[in-house]
Scaffold this motif. Structure first.
Motif, PDB file in Angstrom:
ATOM      1  N   ARG A   1       2.428  -5.909   9.417  1.00 31.80           N
ATOM      2  CA  ARG A   1       1.432  -5.991  10.792  1.00 31.80           C
ATOM      3  C   ARG A   1       2.668  -5.597  11.671  1.00 31.80           C
ATOM      4  O   ARG A   1       2.750  -4.494  12.205  1.00 31.80           O
TER       5      ARG A   1
ATOM      6  N   ALA B   1       4.463  -2.528  11.110  1.00 33.01           N
ATOM      7  CA  ALA B   1       3.500  -1.011  11.443  1.00 33.01           C
ATOM      8  C   ALA B   1       3.163  -0.794  12.766  1.00 33.01           C
ATOM      9  O   ALA B   1       3.396   0.749  13.206  1.00 33.01           O
ATOM     10  N   GLU B   2       3.511  -1.930  13.917  1.00 35.21           N
ATOM     11  CA  GLU B   2       3.010  -2.465  15.248  1.00 35.21           C
ATOM     12  C   GLU B   2       3.933  -1.617  16.214  1.00 35.21           C
ATOM     13  O   GLU B   2       4.434  -1.138  16.840  1.00 35.21           O
ATOM     14  N   ALA B   3       5.932  -1.378  15.520  1.00 32.99           N
ATOM     15  CA  ALA B   3       7.071  -1.434  16.326  1.00 32.99           C
ATOM     16  C   ALA B   3       7.130  -0.045  16.583  1.00 32.99           C
ATOM     17  O   ALA B   3       7.329   1.083  15.560  1.00 32.99           O
ATOM     18  N   SER B   4       7.546  -0.142  17.783  1.00 30.98           N
ATOM     19  CA  SER B   4       8.786   1.646  18.039  1.00 30.98           C
ATOM     20  C   SER B   4       9.477   1.050  18.283  1.00 30.98           C
ATOM     21  O   SER B   4      10.071   2.253  18.671  1.00 30.98           O
TER      22      SER B   4
END
Length: 324
Positions: free
Chosen positions: A6, A9-12
């Motif tokens: 997670r 997946a959420e990292a920019s």
């Protein structure tokens, strides 16, 4: 693993770190995950504290130019992913980024397969049953739904083939993973040869000197035998770190010794010590007693002082290490 997937997946913006003197498992795992996140649109950088240059045998793994020098690593990354690193000390000059990231409100994800991992992050995906961190990286990529194409698969295969000693210490599941990577287009000979079977001519002269000075102590290591060799700075002049690191794989073939050790001089009076065991003594515990760590059959530590003093401390640690 769910939390780790997670976070990715959420990292920019993601910074992935390998340990100092990175090997194929550390850097290959970081580059595999980094390449997948880069393709998903994240800002990605991969780095390690030292040496100043990427090991020559690993340069071709970086197909997207993700590797950056330590000076380009943010002071407090929003997401710091530390691969194949058992303690913050193993990050060398970049170790301070761990506390800075956490103190700045960021996350620190540690992905590792070392039993001695000190859990120094804010989140951890640590499985000491995995033969390589590349196995954990592959699981994370599967959880993210990332296809294992050839560039990613090659990075993972490099980690697998080196940390399993060419699959001699690989489970059935890891052989299945290797088959997936080969099916993705990995050329096993082209990938493995630079890692394990390619050395400059000067390597032979170094081996002649170092192996000529190797010593066998039959009564050491609980009476199971210790063989050790020393690589001094003058012996390794002009050679890559890969050449020096390969010495232990030759020393370990000594049939009269359960434990093999190679002392590698990194500066005057400073040593990096590699340990290998056949299967009866936990050298990871011995290394941990000396400030290092690793696996039961492959570990290491750093030390300072005369080589004989380092060897004396090692003998004591091996005598106190658990039998397997």
């Amino acid at each position: 693993m769910t939390t780790a997937a997670r976070l990715l997946a959420e990292a920019s913006d993601v910074t992935l770190l390998a340990h100092v003197n990175p090997d194929a498992d550390a850097l290959g795992s970081a580059l595999a995950v980094g390449l997948a996140l880069h393709r998903r649109g994240a800002v990605v950088r991969v780095s390690f504290g030292e040496p100043a240059v990427v090991p020559e045998s690993l340069r071709d793994l970086d197909v997207a130019g993700l590797l950056v020098p330590p000076s380009e690593v943010p002071a407090a990354p929003p997401l710091l992913v530390v691969m194949d690193t058992g303690s913050v000390e193993r990050l060398g000059p970049l170790g301070g980024r761990v506390a800075a990231a956490a103190d700045g409100g960021g996350q620190v994800l540690v992905v590792d397969h070392h039993a001695s991992n000190t859990r120094f992050g804010t989140h951890h995906y640590v499985d000491d049953r995995a033969e390589a961190t590349a196995v954990l990286a592959a699981r994370l990529l599967d959880a993210l739904g990332v296809p294992l194409d050839e560039p990613i698969a090659r990075c993972l295969y490099a980690g697998l083939v080196t940390d399993t000693r060419s699959f001699r210490h690989a489970s059935a599941q890891t052989h299945v993973l290797a088959a997936r990577l080969l099916s993705a287009g990995v050329d096993p000979e082209a990938t493995t040869r630079p890692l394990l079977d390619s050395h400059p001519f000067g390597w032979l002269a170094m081996l002649s000197t170092v192996l000529g000075g190797a010593r066998l102590e039959r009564d050491a290591a609980r009476g199971l035998g210790l063989v050790h060799a020393t690589v001094r700075l003058a012996d390794a002049e002009g050679l890559r770190s890969e050449e020096v690191d390969s010495v232990v794989d030759l020393v370990r073939t000594t049939v009269e010794a359960e434990v093999a050790a190679v002392l590698k001089e990194t500066a005057s009076g400073a040593w990096s010590v590699s340990l290998r065991a056949v299967g009866k003594i936990d050298v990871g515990a011995a290394a941990q007693a000396l400030g290092g760590g690793g696996h039961r059959l492959a570990a290491g530590f750093t030390a300072e002082g005369p080589a004989e003093r380092v060897l004396a401390a090692l003998r004591d640690a091996l005598d106190g290490a658990p039998e397997l």
